[in-house]
Write an enzyme that holds these catalytic residues in place. Structure first.
Site, PDB file in Angstrom:
ATOM      1  N   SER A   1       0.845  -1.204   0.000  1.00  0.00           N
ATOM      2  CA  SER A   1       0.000   0.000   0.000  1.00  0.00           C
ATOM      3  C   SER A   1       0.875   1.246   0.000  1.00  0.00           C
ATOM      4  O   SER A   1       2.053   1.190   0.371  1.00  0.00           O
ATOM      5  CB  SER A   1      -0.966  -0.005   1.194  1.00  0.00           C
ATOM      6  OG  SER A   1      -0.293  -0.326   2.387  1.00  0.00           O
TER       7      SER A   1
ATOM      8  N   GLU B   1       0.912   5.466   0.965  1.00  0.00           N
ATOM      9  CA  GLU B   1       0.242   6.541   1.706  1.00  0.00           C
ATOM     10  C   GLU B   1       0.580   7.901   1.100  1.00  0.00           C
ATOM     11  O   GLU B   1       1.734   8.191   0.794  1.00  0.00           O
ATOM     12  CB  GLU B   1       0.707   6.487   3.170  1.00  0.00           C
ATOM     13  CG  GLU B   1       0.138   7.596   4.028  1.00  0.00           C
ATOM     14  CD  GLU B   1       0.441   7.392   5.496  1.00  0.00           C
ATOM     15  OE1 GLU B   1       0.381   6.239   5.993  1.00  0.00           O
ATOM     16  OE2 GLU B   1       0.751   8.388   6.164  1.00  0.00           O
TER      17      GLU B   1
ATOM     18  N   ASP C   1      -2.623  13.703  15.592  1.00  0.00           N
ATOM     19  CA  ASP C   1      -1.737  14.621  16.294  1.00  0.00           C
ATOM     20  C   ASP C   1      -2.248  16.027  16.059  1.00  0.00           C
ATOM     21  O   ASP C   1      -2.732  16.347  14.978  1.00  0.00           O
ATOM     22  CB  ASP C   1      -0.307  14.505  15.755  1.00  0.00           C
ATOM     23  CG  ASP C   1       0.451  13.383  16.423  1.00  0.00           C
ATOM     24  OD1 ASP C   1       0.165  13.093  17.605  1.00  0.00           O
ATOM     25  OD2 ASP C   1       1.313  12.789  15.759  1.00  0.00           O
TER      26      ASP C   1
ATOM     27  N   PHE D   1      11.589  14.967  10.744  1.00  0.00           N
ATOM     28  CA  PHE D   1      10.421  14.105  10.807  1.00  0.00           C
ATOM     29  C   PHE D   1      10.590  13.025  11.879  1.00  0.00           C
ATOM     30  O   PHE D   1       9.680  12.728  12.642  1.00  0.00           O
ATOM     31  CB  PHE D   1      10.272  13.457   9.425  1.00  0.00           C
ATOM     32  CG  PHE D   1       8.871  13.315   8.970  1.00  0.00           C
ATOM     33  CD1 PHE D   1       8.041  14.412   8.852  1.00  0.00           C
ATOM     34  CD2 PHE D   1       8.374  12.050   8.651  1.00  0.00           C
ATOM     35  CE1 PHE D   1       6.739  14.263   8.440  1.00  0.00           C
ATOM     36  CE2 PHE D   1       7.077  11.894   8.229  1.00  0.00           C
ATOM     37  CZ  PHE D   1       6.255  13.002   8.124  1.00  0.00           C
TER      38      PHE D   1
ATOM     39  N   HIS E   1       4.026  -1.011   3.552  1.00  0.00           N
ATOM     40  CA  HIS E   1       3.209   0.192   3.375  1.00  0.00           C
ATOM     41  C   HIS E   1       4.191   1.352   3.206  1.00  0.00           C
ATOM     42  O   HIS E   1       4.992   1.617   4.112  1.00  0.00           O
ATOM     43  CB  HIS E   1       2.325   0.405   4.610  1.00  0.00           C
ATOM     44  CG  HIS E   1       1.544   1.686   4.605  1.00  0.00           C
ATOM     45  ND1 HIS E   1       0.299   1.791   4.023  1.00  0.00           N
ATOM     46  CD2 HIS E   1       1.823   2.913   5.132  1.00  0.00           C
ATOM     47  CE1 HIS E   1      -0.158   3.032   4.192  1.00  0.00           C
ATOM     48  NE2 HIS E   1       0.754   3.728   4.856  1.00  0.00           N
TER      49      HIS E   1
END
Ligand code: FAD
Length: 273
Positions: A6, A8, A99, A204, A254
């Site tokens: 998958s 994102e 968040d 990040f 993913h």
């Protein structure tokens, strides 16, 4: 790839970003992913962007899963959104606490409560994905409490999980052992973050609590002004990580694409070669 795959996307903020995202979607579609997913902005700040991108991707014939969190919304609002997705034929959601944007403080509703709400509102219609943290969620008091709260989400009706990204395969395998010993049996798909930018990955990782091993960090640091060397190094280490994970029994991958096709596609081509 025979295993789960998958991709994102981060929710687009305007029509130009949406158009760019759909082009990236078209490039990644050739890998026949199980689904694409679209994030829900911090505190729900990109709600409309998420919804429009999800509905566009669904119209283009791909399976798609919106990320969703309460983010201060009333249950009726979430219910309305779920019905809209259901009407469009969307069958999967990623249920999260979410968040808040930095600086904003509000009580966040735990993901478990959202899962319970989705099940109450739409029964077994949606396949629900949840977040998992092989390196432990930053707010967690302990490894044990993190696994306990993860199990609560599974017991509330989650079907599978996607992990926060990590660069140490052992963290994932240890997490899987911990889950197995707590009778957690859902598929837990590792989240993969390609590396293309030094400052971006360091910032990040600090924000989400993902560890960059020192040997990697040092090498990335020395390549920070040599983008080609940095990308080549990132591609090599992340491909090796994916190989280790799949060889060790991970159910698939993913990819956190950051709305770019090339970094994930290069890793997948390496894996398939
Ligand atoms: P929860 O499962 O609710 O857990 C949050 C923390 O609270 C954990 O430390 C947990 O151990 C603890 N906890 C849980 N229940 C209790 C309880 N009853 N009492 C005390 N402590 C408890 N963020 C976004 O804003 N938008 C997105 O689209 C998005 N997508 C993501 C996708 C993935 C695959 C992942 C891994 C993360 C994503 N995030 C996103 C980030 C996520 O929202 C944050 O990591 C957030 O801080 C936690 O969300 P959660 O769903 O894991 O929360």
């Amino acid at each position: 790839m025979k295993q789960h795959l998958s991709f994102e996307f981060s929710a687009p903020r305007n029509p130009e970003e949406t158009a760019r995202l759909l082009k990236v979607h078209n490039k990644l579609k050739v890998f026949s992913p199980d689904f694409f997913s679209v994030t829900y902005g911090a505190g729900g700040s990109t709600k409309e962007g998420t919804k429009h991108a999800v509905l566009d991707i669904q119209r283009l014939g791909s399976r798609v899963a919106p990320h969703l969190s309460f983010g201060g919304d009333k249950p009726e609002k979430i219910d309305e959104l779920l019905r809209e997705y259901q009407k469009a034929g969307v069958k999967r959601v990623v249920a999260l606490r979410g968040d808040m944007p930095s600086g904003q403080i509000t009580k966040m509703t735990f993901a478990r409560e959202l899962i319970e709400f989705i099940r109450k509102s739409t029964g077994s219609y949606f396949h629900i994905d949840i977040a998992a943290y092989p390196e432990t969620h930053p707010d967690s008091a302990s490894v044990e409490s993190d696994i306990k709260f993860f199990k609560n989400k599974v017991d509330a009706g989650a079907n599978s999980a996607i992990t926060q990204y990590f660069y140490n395969a052992d963290a994932y395998f240890r997490y899987m052992d911990n889950c197995a010993s707590c009778n957690i049996n859902i598929p837990i798909v590792p989240g993969i973050m390609p590396i293309t930018n030094y400052k971006g990955i360091v910032r990040f990782s600090k924000n989400c609590g993902a560890e960059i091993p020192r040997w990697m960090l040092k090498q990335l640091e020395s390549y920070q002004d040599q983008p080609n060397s940095l990308k080549a190094f990132g591609l090599e280490v992340v491909t090796e990580l994916c190989e280790k994970l799949l060889d060790g029994g991970a159910p698939g991958l993913h990819f956190y694409t950051l709305n770019q096709a090339l970094p994930s596609a290069s890793i997948l081509r390496n894996l398939n070669s």
